[in-house]
Design a protein around this motif. Structure first.
Motif, mmCIF file in Angstrom:
data_model
loop_
_atom_site.group_PDB
_atom_site.id
_atom_site.type_symbol
_atom_site.label_atom_id
_atom_site.label_comp_id
_atom_site.label_asym_id
_atom_site.label_seq_id
_atom_site.Cartn_x
_atom_site.Cartn_y
_atom_site.Cartn_z
ATOM 1 N N VAL A 178 -68.081 21.185 12.084
ATOM 2 C CA VAL A 178 -69.398 21.809 11.996
ATOM 3 C C VAL A 178 -69.279 23.246 12.482
ATOM 4 O O VAL A 178 -68.666 23.511 13.530
ATOM 5 N N ILE A 179 -69.847 24.191 11.738
ATOM 6 C CA ILE A 179 -69.870 25.605 12.140
ATOM 7 C C ILE A 179 -71.218 25.889 12.788
ATOM 8 O O ILE A 179 -72.272 25.622 12.208
ATOM 9 N N ASP A 180 -71.162 26.435 13.987
ATOM 10 C CA ASP A 180 -72.376 26.775 14.730
ATOM 11 C C ASP A 180 -72.691 28.259 14.513
ATOM 12 O O ASP A 180 -71.923 29.134 14.906
ATOM 13 N N TYR A 181 -73.833 28.542 13.882
ATOM 14 C CA TYR A 181 -74.230 29.916 13.578
ATOM 15 C C TYR A 181 -75.221 30.482 14.591
ATOM 16 O O TYR A 181 -75.805 31.538 14.359
ATOM 17 N N SER A 182 -75.431 29.808 15.723
ATOM 18 C CA SER A 182 -76.460 30.239 16.664
ATOM 19 C C SER A 182 -76.184 31.623 17.249
ATOM 20 O O SER A 182 -77.114 32.326 17.645
ATOM 21 N N LYS A 183 -74.898 32.029 17.299
ATOM 22 C CA LYS A 183 -74.573 33.345 17.854
ATOM 23 C C LYS A 183 -73.716 34.171 16.900
ATOM 24 O O LYS A 183 -73.026 35.095 17.332
ATOM 25 N N ALA A 184 -73.773 33.831 15.627
ATOM 26 C CA ALA A 184 -72.991 34.564 14.628
ATOM 27 C C ALA A 184 -73.666 35.881 14.252
ATOM 28 O O ALA A 184 -73.014 36.924 14.156
ATOM 29 N N ASP A 185 -74.981 35.855 14.026
ATOM 30 C CA ASP A 185 -75.691 37.083 13.655
ATOM 31 C C ASP A 185 -75.684 38.100 14.786
ATOM 32 O O ASP A 185 -75.584 39.306 14.549
ATOM 33 N N VAL A 186 -75.771 37.627 16.011
ATOM 34 C CA VAL A 186 -75.810 38.563 17.130
ATOM 35 C C VAL A 186 -74.445 39.236 17.309
ATOM 36 O O VAL A 186 -74.359 40.385 17.772
ATOM 37 N N TRP A 187 -73.381 38.557 16.926
ATOM 38 C CA TRP A 187 -72.054 39.187 16.941
ATOM 39 C C TRP A 187 -72.020 40.335 15.928
ATOM 40 O O TRP A 187 -71.496 41.411 16.217
ATOM 41 N N ALA A 188 -72.587 40.122 14.731
ATOM 42 C CA ALA A 188 -72.625 41.180 13.721
ATOM 43 C C ALA A 188 -73.449 42.375 14.202
ATOM 44 O O ALA A 188 -73.110 43.525 13.915
ATOM 45 N N VAL A 189 -74.517 42.121 14.948
ATOM 46 C CA VAL A 189 -75.321 43.216 15.496
ATOM 47 C C VAL A 189 -74.489 44.044 16.476
ATOM 48 O O VAL A 189 -74.583 45.273 16.514
#
Length: 574
Positions: free
Chosen positions: A415-426
């Motif tokens: 399972v891939i957890d995207y809860s902190k993926a967008d904030v890494w891109a920011v």
């Protein structure tokens, strides 16, 4: 009683208290303990016995405050009764310690209640996505389409106007003066470059490219449903929405509530693909055969109507380097937007400067909005995606794909957890905001080392550098959430002088600052600046304030300051 016996009872007490929920009110905790009548600060009451607490623990059948009082009184009785010094010291230590725990719990309860009251005040005012509601616009014939203003991998964007949409103000916002110094040296007079949405075309129409989805409205919406995530409730015609979105092609996609830093889709409808200006030159292959004999597109496609923004963030940064404060506010807006997505269990998965639009508020400060949700994750299961094979879509833009996503290997139960993926891109985009190239257009997110990251310019505030450093940690468990990262910047911008003068965070000082900040924001909200970027950010901060998130943010700042002091002292020592 031996010291060993007392310590073992103390450990049993701690284990029992944590099992029963230390943070619950004393009355509810007392109700879980086994016993007949419990004497606390209030009159006794009967409690039903519980089987999970053995009878030998009747010494601990009290609330935390009641137990602390009994231990302290027991210590003083042993002083009078001539008990051993060791027993007196142990009883007094336990009593005082539990009394302090109860005091801290009471302070936390009071602080949490204050945060909830502040939230309730600032959540009452909803963000208005439309300057003026309108009831038409569900057909392509309702719009006048102008020139092309953008093109991506899946769509083309055109400026549009409609009789029911009021024109925007003709006032233009200055973007940047190009080569001003060179023009003065060459005695040339150049007009400053001004960029704004055309007042004659206040709307933008996004025409999706339909290859392989067919010409059925159900099939089109099934294939492009993620584009509807940021749409307002009136985006689809009521009867059409009931026909196509309630079970005919699958689950209704999640809808985002309106937010100042997230795009809002005003209208969504399907129509035949028209021959728009520049279509045969810009995207001939996606046209239907009736417009291009060699085209591969279908006859119908999805159209989205949104507000017309002057430019993308990438276009803005190509000609302008934001000032220190403006760059910090832009960074903070992206964090607020991502936090809004995470709170509703939506991951964008394709954050980059091309997918961020920009306009200016009445003070000239850039306002950013996140757009293009075609790759987003908006499932009922939340921000976790089963990754059973390489055919599973992990999102767009591989350069700005978080390490936990780019390094994932498919398999049973993965399972891939995207809860902190967008904030890494920011965190990666922050380099562009402060005038540097994005490091991950050269570094690989799957294999980089944190020490390889370049330093931000010296002009970047210390707390911004701290947040970027935290967001770009490879381990997502060590990465703060978007809310915590935003709180750090909020405190840095508006509360650092009050809170950062303390080596240890005092809840009374923090709550006093929050009350003062709330009063200031409420007073400002009555003036002209209520629609400014700064005012919107302050209201967003107070509407989402959580005690633990705020405390975590301050702890990060305090820890980094201590680290900086120790490093400075080590460097100054001979």
């Amino acid at each position: 009683m031996s010291v060993k016996h007392v310590l073992s009872r103390g450990l049993e007490l701690g284990r029992s208290v944590f099992q029963l929920g230390l943070l619950k009110p004393a009355g509810r905790v007392a109700a879980k303990f086994r016993g007949e009548r419990l004497r606390v600060s209030r009159p006794t009451r009967t409690v039903q016995p519980q089987t999970f607490l053995p009878g030998r623990y009747r010494f601990f059948r009290l609330s935390v405050s009641g137990l602390a009082a009994q231990l302290q009184s027991g210590a003083f009785r042993r002083v009078i009764g001539g008990g051993s010094a060791r027993n007196r010291a142990v009883f007094l230590a336990f009593g005082v310690g539990l009394g302090l725990i109860e005091q801290e719990q009471e302070e936390d309860r009071t602080s949490a209640a204050l945060c909830q009251e502040i939230q309730a005040v600032f959540r009452k005012k909803k963000f208005q996505s439309l300057p003026k509601p309108f009831t038409s616009g569900y057909r392509l014939e309702d719009y006048v389409i102008g020139k092309q203003i953008g093109k991506g991998c899946n769509a083309a964007v055109y400026e549009a106007a409609a009789p029911f949409a009021p024109p925007v103000e003709s006032k233009k916002c200055s973007l940047v003066e190009l080569n001003q110094k060179e023009a003065e040296d060459d005695n040339k007079k150049e007009e400053p470059l001004r960029l704004s949405a055309s007042p004659s075309f206040p709307l933008a129409m996004k025409m999706m490219w339909n290859i392989g989805a067919g010409s059925s409205s159900d099939a089109i919406l099934r294939s492009m449903s993620m584009e509807l995530v940021p749409s307002c409730p009136q985006a689809l015609r009521k009867e059409q929405g009931e026909l196509t979105l309630n079970g005919h092609f699958g689950a209704v996609p999640k809808r985002l509530s309106a937010h100042p830093n997230v795009i809002t889709v005003y209208r969504a409808f399907t129509a035949e693909v028209p021959l728009l200006p520049g279509a045969r030159e810009e995207y001939p292959d996606v046209l239907p055969t009736r417009l291009n004999p060699h085209g591969l597109g279908s006859n119908r496609t999805l159209f989205l109507v949104m507000k017309n923004y002057p430019c993308t963030l990438r276009q803005y940064l190509e000609v302008c380097v934001p000032k220190r404060t403006q760059a910090s506010l832009m960074f903070l807006q992206l964090l607020e937007g991502v936090d809004h997505l995470c709170r509703q269990n939506i991951a964008h998965r394709d954050l980059k400067s091309d997918n961020i639009l920009l306009e200016f508020d009445n003070t000239g400060c850039p306002r950013l909005v996140i757009t293009d949700f075609g790759c987003c994750l908006a499932e009922d299961s939340g921000l976790k995606l089963p990754f059973s094979s390489w055919w599973v879509n992990r999102g767009g833009n591989s350069c700005l794909m978080a390490p936990e996503v780019s390094t994932a290997v498919p398999g049973p139960g993965v399972v891939i957890d995207y809860s902190k993926a967008d904030v890494w891109a920011v965190g990666a985009i922050a380099y562009e905001l402060f005038g540097q190239p994005n490091p991950f257009y050269t570094l690989e997110s799957r294999s980089y080392q944190e020490k390889q990251l370049p330093a931000l310019p010296a002009a970047a505030p210390d707390d911004v550098q701290l947040v970027v450093k935290l967001l770009l940690r490879k381990n997502p468990h060590k990465r703060p959430s978007a809310r915590v990262a935003a709180n750090i910047l909020h405190i840095s911008l508006w509360g650092r002088r009050v809170l950062m003068g303390l080596d240890k965070v005092q809840m009374a000082e923090m709550m006093a600052w929050l009350q003062c900040q709330s009063a200031v924001v409420l007073l400002k909200g009555r003036g002209r600046d209520q629609s400014s970027v700064e005012a919107e950010l302050q209201r967003s901060f107070l509407a989402n304030i959580e005690l633990e998130d705020l405390r975590t943010a301050v702890s990060f700042m305090t820890y980094e300051r201590k680290q900086w002091r120790s490093l400075l002292m080590s460097n100054t020592q001979p």
